[in-house]
Each structure stands twice: as structure tokens, then as C-alpha cells.
Scaffold this motif. Structure first.
Motif, PDB file in Angstrom:
ATOM      1  N   GLU A 169      -2.795   3.904  -5.661  1.00  0.00           N
ATOM      2  CA  GLU A 169      -4.026   3.239  -5.272  1.00  0.00           C
ATOM      3  C   GLU A 169      -5.012   4.250  -4.671  1.00  0.00           C
ATOM      4  O   GLU A 169      -4.625   5.350  -4.271  1.00  0.00           O
ATOM      5  N   PRO A 170      -6.287   3.883  -4.608  1.00  0.00           N
ATOM      6  CA  PRO A 170      -7.263   4.774  -3.972  1.00  0.00           C
ATOM      7  C   PRO A 170      -6.865   5.082  -2.524  1.00  0.00           C
ATOM      8  O   PRO A 170      -6.226   4.277  -1.856  1.00  0.00           O
ATOM      9  N   VAL A 171      -7.263   6.251  -2.077  1.00  0.00           N
ATOM     10  CA  VAL A 171      -6.887   6.722  -0.744  1.00  0.00           C
ATOM     11  C   VAL A 171      -7.472   5.821   0.339  1.00  0.00           C
ATOM     12  O   VAL A 171      -8.655   5.490   0.323  1.00  0.00           O
ATOM     13  N   LYS A 172      -6.596   5.422   1.282  1.00  0.00           N
ATOM     14  CA  LYS A 172      -7.020   4.625   2.437  1.00  0.00           C
ATOM     15  C   LYS A 172      -6.996   5.501   3.692  1.00  0.00           C
ATOM     16  O   LYS A 172      -6.408   6.584   3.711  1.00  0.00           O
ATOM     17  N   GLU A 173      -7.593   4.976   4.752  1.00  0.00           N
ATOM     18  CA  GLU A 173      -7.708   5.741   6.000  1.00  0.00           C
ATOM     19  C   GLU A 173      -6.353   6.089   6.591  1.00  0.00           C
ATOM     20  O   GLU A 173      -6.197   7.118   7.252  1.00  0.00           O
ATOM     21  N   THR A 174      -5.345   5.244   6.363  1.00  0.00           N
ATOM     22  CA  THR A 174      -4.021   5.467   6.945  1.00  0.00           C
ATOM     23  C   THR A 174      -3.109   6.311   6.055  1.00  0.00           C
ATOM     24  O   THR A 174      -1.963   6.566   6.410  1.00  0.00           O
ATOM     25  N   ASP A 175      -3.602   6.733   4.896  1.00  0.00           N
ATOM     26  CA  ASP A 175      -2.792   7.521   3.962  1.00  0.00           C
ATOM     27  C   ASP A 175      -2.841   9.005   4.313  1.00  0.00           C
ATOM     28  O   ASP A 175      -3.637   9.443   5.154  1.00  0.00           O
ATOM     29  N   ALA A 200      -4.625  14.884   6.263  1.00  0.00           N
ATOM     30  CA  ALA A 200      -4.811  13.565   6.855  1.00  0.00           C
ATOM     31  C   ALA A 200      -6.219  13.079   6.508  1.00  0.00           C
ATOM     32  O   ALA A 200      -7.142  13.877   6.343  1.00  0.00           O
ATOM     33  N   VAL A 201      -6.360  11.770   6.394  1.00  0.00           N
ATOM     34  CA  VAL A 201      -7.653  11.200   6.003  1.00  0.00           C
ATOM     35  C   VAL A 201      -8.500  11.018   7.262  1.00  0.00           C
ATOM     36  O   VAL A 201      -8.718   9.904   7.774  1.00  0.00           O
ATOM     37  N   LYS A 202      -8.970  12.134   7.789  1.00  0.00           N
ATOM     38  CA  LYS A 202      -9.817  12.153   8.978  1.00  0.00           C
ATOM     39  C   LYS A 202     -10.438  13.531   9.099  1.00  0.00           C
ATOM     40  O   LYS A 202     -10.142  14.434   8.296  1.00  0.00           O
ATOM     41  N   LYS A 219     -11.511   9.305   1.440  1.00  0.00           N
ATOM     42  CA  LYS A 219     -11.324   7.863   1.263  1.00  0.00           C
ATOM     43  C   LYS A 219     -11.874   7.398  -0.094  1.00  0.00           C
ATOM     44  O   LYS A 219     -12.979   7.755  -0.482  1.00  0.00           O
ATOM     45  N   GLY A 220     -11.057   6.595  -0.795  1.00  0.00           N
ATOM     46  CA  GLY A 220     -11.474   6.057  -2.082  1.00  0.00           C
ATOM     47  C   GLY A 220     -11.168   6.940  -3.266  1.00  0.00           C
ATOM     48  O   GLY A 220     -11.297   6.512  -4.420  1.00  0.00           O
ATOM     49  N   SER A 221     -10.754   8.184  -3.024  1.00  0.00           N
ATOM     50  CA  SER A 221     -10.433   9.082  -4.138  1.00  0.00           C
ATOM     51  C   SER A 221      -9.085   8.723  -4.752  1.00  0.00           C
ATOM     52  O   SER A 221      -8.271   8.014  -4.155  1.00  0.00           O
ATOM     53  N   LYS A 222      -8.867   9.224  -5.982  1.00  0.00           N
ATOM     54  CA  LYS A 222      -7.630   8.936  -6.707  1.00  0.00           C
ATOM     55  C   LYS A 222      -6.994  10.241  -7.167  1.00  0.00           C
ATOM     56  O   LYS A 222      -7.617  11.306  -7.109  1.00  0.00           O
ATOM     57  N   ILE A 223      -5.758  10.120  -7.646  1.00  0.00           N
ATOM     58  CA  ILE A 223      -5.049  11.292  -8.149  1.00  0.00           C
ATOM     59  C   ILE A 223      -5.861  11.940  -9.268  1.00  0.00           C
ATOM     60  O   ILE A 223      -6.418  11.259 -10.129  1.00  0.00           O
TER      61      ILE A 223
END
Length: 470
Positions: A169-175, A200-202, A219-223
Motif C-alpha cells: 500500500e502507499p506509504v503511511k506516516e506510521t510506516d 522513517a516517515v518524518k 507519504k503516499g509513495s509506492k514501491i
């Protein structure tokens, strides 16, 4: 040489000059008679022990010993005379040296006749005046172990026992993101390529450059997505060739990791040794109360540090500041351990801090001298039992035996930092005992802190915590 014979020799003479901030130049003259006596003593000792072909031990003629060992022996005598003179100069002039003396021995000549002269430089404890510490105005935040904080503690506990799994899935803040990173310089040349970097997504650092918008970019990016960033390497970047230059960073997403969190239920509570969820939450609440007490003290300590830095005119020796960078990193790691931060996160924090360690080193070094002088003034001593007590607290937080953690800290050079942490805590307590403390809402204080300049910018002319004249 006997002590009596030593006392009959003429002493070396010294002159002390200023050589910069907290730095002295020591000029030395070693009398010819002293040099001659030291050389003769060295030859006598060598002649007693030397074994040369055709001669029994201690029977070789002096002229053969001089021919065979003269050069090395004189070098040894020269080094001994320099070391001896340095120690005497420090003692007689009551200098508090804080670094190794700087001298090029290859340029010091041991004369065939006459006195030996040389000069060396050494960094010393800087001279400065402490500001008044009576009635320092300090604001004490009201921190409560409320439901919001308890829920956050529960979430952190869940994260501790959570496990990562691959996600499409698209990257989330907690990923977290696994990516290949490519850094290109202004001239188009590749500076570095790093495969399999975990991000880390921050906000964070990539290739020594800070990106506050990194989380938003990820955030929102994909493989297989390619993310491009532009930044400028800081002046103290580890790679000298890119300092102050623009860098282009290409991030190719290779994997996305999502954390599965366990449910907080009866099974989860019993796994942790509690009868039920209520028992688990009560324990977390009790720990939270202790943690908030420490955070309250830390908030007040930061105000004390800021006041001391702002009101103390203290120049530092530049080279010592550079050496202090390693101590900064070790101390910050220990502070994070004290807060219970997981080891993986500590490594990440330290990597980020390494970039700005030059500025932080200057702050830590100024505080070190200030706190040392205050500790002396207050007559504060740190007993081994106090250090052991702090060690036990750390060991409990990390589920380790104190002996194992002690070995780890010793190997990492952090035991001295643990001692200083205890000492500085006692100094802060002594200052707070005579401060003017006002309780304030935590959000109000947090807002004030946000508007204050970084500690690295604090100096005698920078506004900080006020000093009450009441």
C-alpha cells in the motif's frame, strides 16, 4: 639519580604567555648542568645493563656504548627532560591543563653544550566569573498523568511488541521505507550511493543533510517510485569536499514496512505479567507519574542551563571543542537511554546529531566548565553508590543486568558521562533550591520554548531566562 643529587641540580626556568582562548604558551630553559647530569645518569644505567659482544654485562666501555646507543639515548633523555619540565611548569604555575601539550619534539634540539630551550602550548581550564544564582526565575510546567498521556503510553507499549511486515500500500506516516539513496554533487558527480537505507516517515537526515519535509515527500509513495530532493550540505558536513555545496538526492522506494500492533486485551496483559488490563494500566500510570516528575525537572534544568549560558562570558579553546564532539555523542546517547528510548532509535538520533555535533560540542563544553565550577562552589561530591544507583535504574529500563550494562558503558566511554549526569543533577537541585519558581501551564511553557533560540546560539548577548531582582 638519588633524591639528594636531584635536589642539587639547577632547576629549569619557565615563562608563561597567553596563546589564545584558554590556551597558554610555556617557554622553557633547561640548564646545561641538568642536561649533563641526566645524560650521565642514563649512560650509567645503560652501561650497567648493556651486553656487547666480547664483554660481560656491565663491563662494556663507555665509548662503545656511546657509539652503539648514543643517538637513541639522547632522544630518550630529551623526551624525559621535556616531560619533566612540562610537569614542573604546570605545578609551579598552578595551571589546570585539560589537554595534552602540543610540541614538535623533532624541532627540539638537545645541545652539545649550553642550555636547552623550547616552547609548547597547552589548553587550560578557562577563567571566568559565574553569574548570580540567587532567585533565578524558573517556570515549572504542570504535567499531569492524564488519560491522553496514558493512552500514548499504551500505544508506545504496543509498538514495542509490534512486528513489521511488508506492505504494497502507499506509504503511511506510521510506516518505514526501505530505499536506495543516490547523492549527486553540483558537478553531476556521484558523491555516494547507499542501497537498502531504512527511512522513517518524518523529518530526518539523508547523506548528512537535514530535510524537514522528508516525511511529507515519502507519504503516499509506492514501491519503485523515485523521489528527488535538493539540499545544501552544512559547513560541518563529514565530507569536506561537499561542505556548503548543493546536493541532489534521489530516493528509490524498494520496500514499505507496516507495523502490526497487538490488541490490548487479557492475553496481552497476562503476557506482561499482569492479571488483567486494569493492572497493566495502573502500572503504566505509576511509571508515567515518575516519568513526568523527571520531565518536569528536565524542563526546569533546561531553563537553568539557558540562564547560565546566557549570563556567563566564557571563551573556549577551539581544538578542545573539536575533541569534545565525541563526548557530546556519548552524553546524548546516555540521556536518551535515561529516557527509555529504544536502542534502534538512539542510533538514529545519534546519526542525526553527528551532523550538528560541532555546535553542540561548544554548548556542552561551556556547560561542563560552568557546572564544574558550580559543583566546586556548592561543595558537591558524587559517591560511587549514587552512580551505581543511576546504573541500576538504566539497567531496569532496558531489562539488563547492571553488571552487563556497566561493561557496555565502559566500552563505549560513557561511565564518565554517567558520573557527570549525576553531578549536574545535584548542581541543578542546588540552584533550584534558591530559585524563584512559578507554576505554569505546560502548553504555555512549550510555546515559550518554541520561540527561544537554540542553545548553540546562546551567548552573553542572547535573550534567555530572566533573572529576578526581587
Amino acid at each position: 639519580m638519588s633524591e639528594t643529587a636531584e635536589q642539587t641540580l639547577p632547576e629549569s626556568t619557565f615563562s608563561i604567555e597567553e596563546a589564545g582562548a584558554a590556551r597558554k604558551r610555556i617557554k622553557v630553559e633547561v640548564p646545561a648542568e641538568r642536561i649533563k647530569a641526566k645524560i650521565e645518569e642514563a649512560y650509567s644505567e645503560l652501561q650497567r645493563d648493556a651486553v656487547l659482544p666480547g664483554f660481560r654485562r656491565g663491563r662494556a666501555p663507555k665509548r662503545l656504548i656511546e657509539k652503539r646507543f648514543g643517538g637513541d639515548l639522547k632522544q630518550t633523555v630529551k623526551q624525559q627532560l621535556v616531560a619533566e619540565a612540562y610537569e614542573q611548569a604546570i605545578a609551579k604555575n598552578s595551571l589546570e591543563a585539560i589537554g595534552e601539550p602540543e610540541i614538535d619534539l623533532s624541532k627540539v634540539e638537545l645541545p652539545e653544550s649550553g642550555a636547552m630551550t623550547f616552547a609548547l602550548e597547552v589548553e587550560v581550564t578557562p577563567e571566568f566569573t559565574l553569574p548570580s544564582i540567587e532567585k533565578v526565575a524558573v517556570k515549572k510546567p504542570k504535567l499531569e498523568a492524564n488519560e491522553e498521556r496514558l493512552n500514548l503510553a499504551v500505544d508506545n507499549l504496543r509498538k514495542h511488541f509490534g512486528h513489521w511486515h511488508d506492505s504494497t500500500e502507499p506509504v503511511k506516516e506510521t510506516d518505514t521505507v526501505v530505499a536506495d539513496v543516490k547523492v549527486v554533487g553540483e558537478d553531476g558527480a556521484v558523491v555516494t550511493e547507499q542501497p537498502g537505507v531504512t527511512l522513517a516517515v518524518k523529518a530526518g537526515n539523508i547523506a548528512g543533510v537535514r530535510f524537514e519535509d522528508l516525511g511529507d515527500k515519502l507519504k503516499g509513495s509506492k514501491i519503485n517510485d523515485l523521489i528527488k530532493l535538493e539540499g545544501t550540505a552544512p559547513a560541518d558536513h563529514p565530507e569536506e569536499k561537499v561542505r556548503g555545496k548543493k546536493l541532489s538526492i534521489e530516493i528509490t522506494i524498494k520496500g514499505v514496512k507496516h507495523m502490526h500492533l497487538p490488541e490490548v486485551n487479557q492475553d496481552f496483559a497476562q503476557m506482561l505479567g499482569f492479571e488483567n488490563v486494569d493492572g497493566l494500566k495502573k502500572d503504566l500510570h505509576d511509571r508515567l507519574v515518575v516519568q513526568l516528575e523527571q520531565e518536569t525537572k528536565n524542563a526546569m534544568a533546561q531553563q537553568i542551563y539557558r540562564y547560565l549560558l546566557q549570563n556567563t562570558n566564557l571563551e573556549l579553546p577551539a581544538k578542545l571543542s573539536q575533541r569534545q564532539m565525541g563526548n557530546v555523542l556519548r552524553r546524548r546517547a546516555l540521556d536518551l537511554m535515561q529516557k527509555g528510548v529504544p536502542e534502534a532509535e538512539i542510533v538514529q538520533h545519534i546519526d542525526e546529531l553527528r551532523i550538528s555535533s560541532a555546535q553542540q560540542a561548544a554548548v556542552d563544553l561551556r556547560l561542563f566548565f560552568i557546572m564544574s565550577k558550580l559543583a566546586t562552589g556548592f561543595g558537591i561530591n558524587v559517591e560511587q553508590e549514587e552512580v551505581n544507583g543511576r546504573l541500576v535504574q538504566l539497567a531496569e529500563q532496558y531489562g539488563q543486568r547492571p553488571e552487563k550494562l556497566a561493561r557496555q558503558l565502559q566500552q563505549n566511554g560513557q561511565m564518565e558521562q554517567l558520573y557527570l549526569q549525576v553531578r549536574d543533577g545535584k548542581v541543578v537541585d542546588a540552584v533550584l533550591a534558591q530559585a524563584e519558581i512559578t507554576e505554569v501551564d505546560e502548553k504555555t511553557l512549550a510555546e515559550e520554548f518554541k520561540n527561544l533560540p537554540p542553545l548553540a546560539n546562546i551567548g552573553p548577548n542572547v535573550t534567555a531566562v530572566s533573572h529576578s531582582n526581587k
